[in-house]
Design a protein around this motif. Structure first.
Motif, mmCIF file in Angstrom:
data_model
loop_
_atom_site.group_PDB
_atom_site.id
_atom_site.type_symbol
_atom_site.label_atom_id
_atom_site.label_comp_id
_atom_site.label_asym_id
_atom_site.label_seq_id
_atom_site.Cartn_x
_atom_site.Cartn_y
_atom_site.Cartn_z
ATOM 1 N N GLY A 193 39.393 40.147 49.788
ATOM 2 C CA GLY A 193 38.039 39.789 50.182
ATOM 3 C C GLY A 193 37.081 40.939 50.390
ATOM 4 N N VAL A 194 36.358 40.884 51.507
ATOM 5 C CA VAL A 194 35.252 41.801 51.785
ATOM 6 C C VAL A 194 35.534 42.568 53.075
ATOM 7 N N SER A 195 35.219 43.850 53.073
ATOM 8 C CA SER A 195 35.410 44.681 54.252
ATOM 9 C C SER A 195 34.412 44.307 55.341
ATOM 10 N N LYS A 196 34.870 44.299 56.559
ATOM 11 C CA LYS A 196 34.001 43.991 57.702
ATOM 12 C C LYS A 196 33.397 45.249 58.307
ATOM 13 N N LYS A 197 33.726 46.403 57.729
ATOM 14 C CA LYS A 197 33.251 47.679 58.278
ATOM 15 C C LYS A 197 31.839 48.025 57.811
ATOM 16 N N GLY A 198 31.356 47.321 56.778
ATOM 17 C CA GLY A 198 30.045 47.645 56.249
ATOM 18 C C GLY A 198 30.094 48.885 55.380
ATOM 19 N N GLY A 199 28.928 49.344 54.933
ATOM 20 C CA GLY A 199 28.861 50.508 54.060
ATOM 21 C C GLY A 199 28.310 50.135 52.702
ATOM 22 N N GLU A 200 28.242 51.123 51.823
ATOM 23 C CA GLU A 200 27.659 50.910 50.499
ATOM 24 C C GLU A 200 28.526 49.987 49.644
ATOM 25 N N ASP A 201 29.863 50.153 49.725
ATOM 26 C CA ASP A 201 30.791 49.318 48.979
ATOM 27 C C ASP A 201 31.644 48.548 49.980
ATOM 28 N N THR A 202 31.575 47.237 49.924
ATOM 29 C CA THR A 202 32.323 46.420 50.894
ATOM 30 C C THR A 202 33.318 45.469 50.242
ATOM 31 N N ILE A 203 33.387 45.477 48.898
ATOM 32 C CA ILE A 203 34.188 44.473 48.196
ATOM 33 C C ILE A 203 35.513 45.056 47.715
ATOM 34 N N TYR A 204 36.590 44.407 48.109
ATOM 35 C CA TYR A 204 37.916 44.752 47.607
ATOM 36 C C TYR A 204 38.110 44.012 46.274
ATOM 37 N N ASN A 205 37.704 44.648 45.183
ATOM 38 C CA ASN A 205 37.662 43.973 43.880
ATOM 39 C C ASN A 205 39.029 43.590 43.345
ATOM 40 N N GLY A 206 40.063 44.359 43.684
ATOM 41 C CA GLY A 206 41.423 44.001 43.262
ATOM 42 C C GLY A 206 41.603 43.969 41.755
ATOM 43 N N ALA A 207 41.115 45.004 41.069
ATOM 44 C CA ALA A 207 41.264 45.044 39.608
ATOM 45 C C ALA A 207 42.731 45.220 39.222
ATOM 46 N N ASP A 208 43.396 46.177 39.866
ATOM 47 C CA ASP A 208 44.821 46.382 39.597
ATOM 48 C C ASP A 208 45.637 45.308 40.301
ATOM 49 N N ASP A 209 45.264 45.005 41.536
ATOM 50 C CA ASP A 209 46.013 44.080 42.396
ATOM 51 C C ASP A 209 45.205 42.798 42.598
ATOM 52 N N ASP A 210 45.366 41.738 41.819
ATOM 53 C CA ASP A 210 46.253 41.700 40.678
ATOM 54 C C ASP A 210 45.515 41.069 39.502
ATOM 55 N N ALA A 211 44.204 41.400 39.399
ATOM 56 C CA ALA A 211 43.484 40.922 38.212
ATOM 57 C C ALA A 211 44.160 41.407 36.941
ATOM 58 N N SER A 212 44.811 42.564 37.011
ATOM 59 C CA SER A 212 45.515 43.092 35.838
ATOM 60 C C SER A 212 46.697 42.206 35.450
ATOM 61 N N GLY A 213 47.391 41.656 36.441
ATOM 62 C CA GLY A 213 48.513 40.768 36.151
ATOM 63 C C GLY A 213 48.056 39.467 35.517
ATOM 64 N N ILE A 214 46.957 38.907 36.047
ATOM 65 C CA ILE A 214 46.408 37.680 35.469
ATOM 66 C C ILE A 214 45.924 37.939 34.046
ATOM 67 N N THR A 215 45.283 39.079 33.839
ATOM 68 C CA THR A 215 44.810 39.432 32.499
ATOM 69 C C THR A 215 45.970 39.554 31.526
ATOM 70 N N THR A 216 47.104 40.043 32.003
ATOM 71 C CA THR A 216 48.279 40.185 31.148
ATOM 72 C C THR A 216 48.821 38.831 30.714
ATOM 73 N N LEU A 217 48.954 37.906 31.654
ATOM 74 C CA LEU A 217 49.489 36.596 31.252
ATOM 75 C C LEU A 217 48.489 35.836 30.381
ATOM 76 N N VAL A 218 47.184 36.008 30.647
ATOM 77 C CA VAL A 218 46.174 35.405 29.774
ATOM 78 C C VAL A 218 46.245 36.033 28.383
ATOM 79 N N GLY A 219 46.454 37.352 28.350
ATOM 80 C CA GLY A 219 46.581 38.040 27.065
ATOM 81 C C GLY A 219 47.763 37.545 26.254
#
Length: 308
Positions: free
Chosen positions: A108-134
């Motif tokens: 999700g999203v960091s509660k600490k604030g700042g310029e970047d607050t989003i835990y995008n999770g590209a490796d963990d685990d959008a990469s895994g989903i992309t692999t099975l879709v591939g």
């Protein structure tokens, strides 16, 4: 005659090329899942539902059949609300099934604030989903020897909730009784410590899946033993929900734990992804899977594995 020969060669080349999953396709899928708009895909959020629906759309593009009911979305309860796993199946020449999975939720999203607050999770685990879709992309216009089931799990970050729920779903028992092995892709966006075109498997000491796969692997692809065996990763990822059903299930990863600085950090975005390596892995997995059949690939557990 020469013109005919050139035409045949051109058509053959076009057919071979058409089998390949493109880097552009890989970038599109992982960039969508790991976009700021998905806000870290935390279970229980609208963005998590959006991710589930996006994966369902990808399954539909690949002409997969529903695993159960009349939707790719497989509901389960999360804190009194409905959350979804996503499941699709491709019929092959055999009733025996190989499974491919990964989890699409993140933190999700960091509660600490700042310029970047989003835990995008590209490796963990959008990469895994992309692999099975591939892999589903690769077999879209093919009829593989094995049938194939593709499962995108939810709630892994909250304690493997989605994989636990779908593994216990009686509506999928007809699939599970024929499921010979499950490849669970967990963080495959980076080059492994074994180099490019290489992955490692958790719990390699518990079955002969990696040996049988490597005997048929193409283009130098190799599954290596788990370099972090002391961490007991085999029992700490979604594959364990199926181990408990005595189904051969291992996680596949490229994460070099000695170098990774992005695990559960805000910088786990598409900038960490080695797109060329990921594309190569997906296509070589597809080509290897084309060679597997019920005679040369029938992995078994040994007596070292713990099912409870």
């Amino acid at each position: 005659m020469k013109k005919l020969t050139y035409l045949v060669l051109f058509l053959f080349s076009a057919t071979v090329f058409a089998q390949e999953v493109s880097t552009e396709r890989i970038k599109t899928v992982i960039s969508t899942l790991a976009s700021d708009e998905m806000k870290g895909r935390e279970i229980g959020t609208p963005e998590n539902d959006n991710a589930a629906n996006y994966i369902a759309t990808l399954f539909k593009e690949n002409n997969l059949e529903y695993c159960t009911g009349n939707s790719y979305l497989v509901p389960f309860d999360y804190k009194g609300k409905t959350a979804y796993n996503v499941c699709g199946i491709k019929k092959g020449k055999s009733e025996k099934i190989l499974g491919f999975s990964g989890h699409f939720d993140h933190i999700g999203v960091s509660k600490k604030g700042g310029e970047d607050t989003i835990y995008n999770g590209a490796d963990d685990d959008a990469s895994g989903i992309t692999t099975l879709v591939g892999i589903a992309d690769y077999f879209k216009n093919k009829k593989p020897e094995f049938s194939m089931v593709f499962m995108a799990f939810n709630g892994e970050e909250k304690g493997m909730l989605g994989s636990t729920a779908i593994a216990e779903d009686k509506g999928l028992d007809k699939i599970y009784k024929n499921l010979d092995a499950l490849f669970n892709f967990e963080m495959v966006a980076t080059e492994s410590e074994f180099g490019k075109n290489a992955v490692f498997i958790t719990g390699d000491e518990f079955s002969d899946l990696d040996e049988l796969f490597n005997q048929n692997a193409v283009n130098g692809l190799k599954i290596h033993p788990d370099p972090y065996a002391s961490e007991q990763l085999f029992y700490r990822s979604d594959n364990v929900s199926f181990v408990k059903k005595k189904i051969i299930a291992h996680s596949i990863s490229t994460a070099d734990m000695s170098k990774i600085k992005h695990y559960h950090q805000l910088n786990d975005d598409i900038n960490v992804v080695d797109f060329d390596n990921l594309t190569q892995l997906i296509n070589n997995f597809g080509k290897t899977l084309e060679k597997l059949n019920t005679k040369n690939f029938n992995p078994k557990y040994n007596d070292k594995v713990k099912f409870n």
